[in-house]
Design an enzyme around this catalytic site. Sequence first.
Site, PDB file in Angstrom:
ATOM      1  CG  LEU A  38       5.930   8.014   6.090  1.00 35.35           C
ATOM      2  CD1 LEU A  38       5.756   9.176   6.643  1.00 35.35           C
ATOM      3  CD2 LEU A  38       6.664   6.906   7.520  1.00 35.35           C
ATOM      4  CB  SER A  39       7.443   3.791   7.468  1.00 33.73           C
ATOM      5  OG  SER A  39       8.078   2.554   7.220  1.00 33.73           O
ATOM      6  CG  ASN A  40       6.606  -1.321   8.706  1.00 35.65           C
ATOM      7  OD1 ASN A  40       7.535  -1.616   7.314  1.00 35.65           O
ATOM      8  ND2 ASN A  40       6.437  -1.894   9.383  1.00 35.65           N
TER       9      ASN A  40
ATOM     10  CG  LEU B 277       4.870   9.903   1.918  1.00 37.32           C
ATOM     11  CD1 LEU B 277       3.595   9.979   1.355  1.00 37.32           C
ATOM     12  CD2 LEU B 277       4.646  10.683   2.852  1.00 37.32           C
TER      13      LEU B 277
ATOM     14  N   GLY C  14       3.264   2.613   4.688  1.00 34.42           N
ATOM     15  CA  GLY C  14       2.669   2.944   3.207  1.00 34.42           C
ATOM     16  C   GLY C  14       2.614   1.440   2.735  1.00 34.42           C
TER      17      GLY C  14
END
Length: 582
Positions: A243-245, A268, A247
């Site tokens: 998720l985020s970084n 994500l 992801g």
Amino acid sequence: MSASDVFGEVRVTTHRGTDDLLSAGLGLRGLAGTLAPFAEPTAPTPAELRRRAIQSSWKGIADLGPKGGFGSVYGAVPAVPGREYQAFARLPAASSPHRVLVQVPDDFDRTRRCLVVTASSGSRGIYGAIALAGAWGLPRGCAVAYTDKGTGSGYFDTADGTGVSLDGTRAKAGTAELEFEPKHPAVDAGIAVKHAHSGDNPEADWGRHVLQAARFGLAMLDRAFPEQAPFTAANTRVIATGLSNGGGAVLQAAGDDSDDMLAGVVALEPNVYVAGQGRSFFDYGTEAALLLPCAMAAPAFDGVPFARVAGVSPPGWALRCASLHAHGRLASATPQGQASEALEKLHATGWKDNALAVAASSTSLDLWRAVTAAYASAYLRRGVGAMPCGFSYRTLNAAGVPGPADPRVRAAWWADAGGIPPGAGVVLAGGTDLSLDPTLPGNICLRDLWTGVDGDAVALRAGVEATAAALPREGLPVFVVHGADDGLIPTAFSSEPYVRWLRASGRAPVFWKVPYAQHFDAFLAFPDFGDRHVPLLAFGYAALDRLWEHVAKGRALPEDAAAAGTKPRGAGTLTPANLGID
């Protein structure tokens, strides 16, 4: 494992009874409550630090509030007993280690072997993705391998020469192997943070961190179940999610996976950069830090959460407008004209109104400056005491003023800190002046590192280019799940260019652009903010379910429009109808 993998001593711990892998015995109610205490605040035990690190990671990622629906509409936190295997690892040529950890549940499904590999979100520590990868994988009998991807909260205090050892406790340099130990730091250099000060530009290696964690996971399964060894990518399905970084890291891993280790990927809200397409985070982050405070004085932000205080535009927004005009960066002479001009500049570079509205939260929290200051140091491979633009990390004492770190706060850094200050008693210092707009000099300096032509600007852009994702192999199932209202990593700059690039290159990713979802599920507990949005984590779990159905049972991949029925939560409690997941 690869011949290039280097792992240190493996620490093995067992977690059963009043402790477990997923919540350290806290359960959903405990995770949502106040931070778990330490019996001795200045000397917490490894078990206490682990419990609080898991709790902090859950709180930082998931909406555990009473209206959020976690545990009733989606998600669960069952007790999962098992073992953990943890070590420091190194990549070839890296100057600093990173942390890897594998959780092996007691009910690991040996008939359908599964390993979920993940990377921490943001710059968080090793448990930073537990609310996604752990919550989905562990109850299903999968082992879960984590990497901090060269970031994390193993802060080193140059004043007392201590860092974080493998078990999370603090130790003096030279007495134990530390998560991060800068070379010959000055005693007045402040706090050394691995992401900003390692000298390794870890973001360029995030994909390799993920693949190395997968190899570590398979090796630890060999150790956990020697009678069924070897565990390999040929007999164990390896699914990457983040998720985020995190992801962005698993998408980098998809492009770096020359050995075909991965069976599928679910990313994500990924911070992913495609060379020549989209925009890098440092580009739009420094732009937002400079222009958004002024743009938020425009009438378009009336009624937007975080953009107003008691319905009134804060004075700081108009002051930023005046400062930009004084520096020749805005031509308009009136406050409203300046705000409109700043907003037009953002529109011209691709910002959409729904992303800008949510980006108000990051602006009011000064998040853009905090993150891009750390990234600039990483891209330029600067050490502690040498951050660009005059920045440094300093501590606050027990009275809340600059001074030596409070021993109680320092002892908890590994559990409480987010990997990029400010937070947990560490502040971002420097890059300021004594004007009415004190953060402007640092923001201008950071922006000029992207737009300038001097040696540092050229080197920084080269550092960013080194983070570009490579094309995944043909046939690899790739899910990209991103909130349409993401104001920190807008889809227009990240996921959408990445998906277009894959499709133009003959790949077939599944793209869920989720209406009304934004970047920070944890922010949904704020009044008014949560009313307008839905949690993205629910769609991450759904995407993982569908990927598993595909790789384990051969079912067809879903269509992009699976989240089309989503609608805002409103003032009430989240219901299944809000999610609209088919």
